[in-house]
Design a protein around this motif. Structure first.
Motif, PDB file in Angstrom:
ATOM      1  N   GLY A  45       0.812  -1.219   0.000  1.00 60.40           N
ATOM      2  CA  GLY A  45       0.000   0.000   0.000  1.00 60.40           C
ATOM      3  C   GLY A  45       0.843   1.267   0.000  1.00 60.40           C
ATOM      4  N   PHE A  46       1.868   1.287   0.837  1.00 58.15           N
ATOM      5  CA  PHE A  46       2.718   2.477   0.887  1.00 58.15           C
ATOM      6  C   PHE A  46       3.608   2.586  -0.349  1.00 58.15           C
ATOM      7  N   GLN A  47       4.042   1.441  -0.890  1.00 58.58           N
ATOM      8  CA  GLN A  47       4.841   1.501  -2.117  1.00 58.58           C
ATOM      9  C   GLN A  47       3.981   1.969  -3.288  1.00 58.58           C
ATOM     10  N   MET A  48       2.689   1.845  -3.169  1.00 59.62           N
ATOM     11  CA  MET A  48       1.765   2.320  -4.191  1.00 59.62           C
ATOM     12  C   MET A  48       1.449   3.807  -3.984  1.00 59.62           C
ATOM     13  N   LEU A  49       1.263   4.193  -2.732  1.00 57.29           N
ATOM     14  CA  LEU A  49       0.892   5.575  -2.404  1.00 57.29           C
ATOM     15  C   LEU A  49       2.039   6.560  -2.626  1.00 57.29           C
ATOM     16  N   VAL A 101      -0.026  -1.728  14.528  1.00 62.29           N
ATOM     17  CA  VAL A 101      -0.216  -0.640  13.571  1.00 62.29           C
ATOM     18  C   VAL A 101       0.958   0.342  13.593  1.00 62.29           C
ATOM     19  N   LYS A 102       1.381   0.766  14.774  1.00 58.88           N
ATOM     20  CA  LYS A 102       2.461   1.753  14.867  1.00 58.88           C
ATOM     21  C   LYS A 102       3.749   1.217  14.238  1.00 58.88           C
ATOM     22  N   THR A 103       4.133   0.022  14.597  1.00 57.37           N
ATOM     23  CA  THR A 103       5.356  -0.581  14.062  1.00 57.37           C
ATOM     24  C   THR A 103       5.270  -0.730  12.549  1.00 57.37           C
ATOM     25  N   MET A 104       4.162  -1.244  12.056  1.00 52.92           N
ATOM     26  CA  MET A 104       4.026  -1.475  10.622  1.00 52.92           C
ATOM     27  C   MET A 104       3.966  -0.171   9.840  1.00 52.92           C
ATOM     28  N   LEU A 105       3.309   0.870  10.381  1.00 54.71           N
ATOM     29  CA  LEU A 105       3.279   2.166   9.700  1.00 54.71           C
ATOM     30  C   LEU A 105       4.681   2.750   9.574  1.00 54.71           C
ATOM     31  N   ILE A 106       5.430   2.687  10.655  1.00 51.04           N
ATOM     32  CA  ILE A 106       6.799   3.217  10.630  1.00 51.04           C
ATOM     33  C   ILE A 106       7.642   2.466   9.601  1.00 51.04           C
ATOM     34  N   LEU A 107       7.562   1.149   9.616  1.00 43.83           N
ATOM     35  CA  LEU A 107       8.330   0.353   8.663  1.00 43.83           C
ATOM     36  C   LEU A 107       7.875   0.591   7.224  1.00 43.83           C
ATOM     37  N   ALA A 108       6.563   0.712   7.021  1.00 49.95           N
ATOM     38  CA  ALA A 108       6.040   0.931   5.669  1.00 49.95           C
ATOM     39  C   ALA A 108       6.492   2.281   5.119  1.00 49.95           C
TER      40      ALA A 108
END
Length: 186
Positions: A45-49, A101-108
Motif C-alpha cells: 500500500g505504501f509503495q503504491m501511495l 499498527v504503529k510498528t508497521m506504519l513506521i516500517l512501511a
C-alpha cells in the motif's frame, strides 16, 4: 517506459520491504499467513501511495526543469540504489516480530521513501502513473508476503542479498535513463 522496465523498478523498490519482511518472518516463532498478508498490505500500500504522491509533486514543477529531468532521475535512482547497497552490507537489524499498527506504519513509511523519489522521476518521464503504481503495489505485496515466509523458513541470510540486488537494479535503471536522454542508448 516499457512494462518490463516498470516491473524491474517495482522489484527494485520492493527489496527494502522484502528484506524487512524476511526479518519479520525470522522473528516469528510460527508462520502466520495472516501476518504475511498484513505485511504485504502495509508495504504494498505504501509503495503504491508514495510514488503517486511524488508524481503529483513532480508534475507541479516538471515544465520548469524539463531540460535536466534525466539528471534528476539519474541522481535520485542512483542515490536510492547506493543507499540500499550500503544497507546490504550493514549489520543492523531493523525489524522485530511485532505487527502492530504503529510498528508497521513506521516500517512501511521507512521502506517507501525511495518510492516517493521514484514518483517524482515518473513525473519527469511522463510515465502513466496509475498502471505504474499498481504494478509497484502488487509486486511489493507479493514479495513482502513471500518475504515473511522466506524469513520464517530460511532465516536472515538472504536479507542483505535482497537489498543489494534492489540497489543495483535502481542504480542501473538510473544509468539507463541518463544514457537514453544523452542519446548514447537508443
Amino acid at each position: 517506459m516499457a512494462v518490463w522496465e516498470l516491473f524491474v523498478i517495482a522489484v527494485g523498490l520492493s527489496m527494502d520491504a522484502f528484506a524487512v519482511s524476511i526479518c519479520k518472518g525470522l522473528a516469528m516463532k510460527k508462520m502466520s499467513w495472516k501476518n504475511a498478508g498484513l505485511a504485504g498490505l502495509y508495504f504494498g500500500g505504501f509503495q503504491m501511495l508514495m510514488p503517486l504522491v511524488g508524481y503529483l509533486l513532480g508534475t507541479g514543477f516538471r515544465d520548469k526543469i524539463t531540460s535536466i529531468d534525466h539528471w534528476i532521475a539519474f541522481v535520485l535512482l542512483a542515490f536510492i540504489g547506493i543507499n540500499m547497497i550500503k544497507e546490504a552490507f550493514s549489520d543492523e537489524e531493523d525489524a522485530d516480530s511485532s505487527f502492530d499498527v504503529k510498528t508497521m506504519l513506521i516500517l512501511a513509511v521507512a521502506t517507501s521513501i525511495d518510492a516517493l523519489a521514484v514518483g517524482v522521476t515518473f513525473a519527469f518521464l511522463n510515465v502513466q502513473i496509475l498502471p505504474a503504481v499498481s504494478l509497484i503495489g502488487v509486486t511489493t505485496f507479493v514479495l513482502s508476503a513471500v518475504g515473511v515466509r522466506v524469513g520464517n523458513v530460511f532465516g536472515s541470510r538472504y536479507k542483505s542479498k535482497a537489498e543489494l540486488a534492489g540497489g543495483i537494479i535502481l542504480v542501473l535503471m538510473g544509468v539507463k535513463i541518463l544514457l537514453e536522454h544523452l542519446g548514447i542508448l537508443g
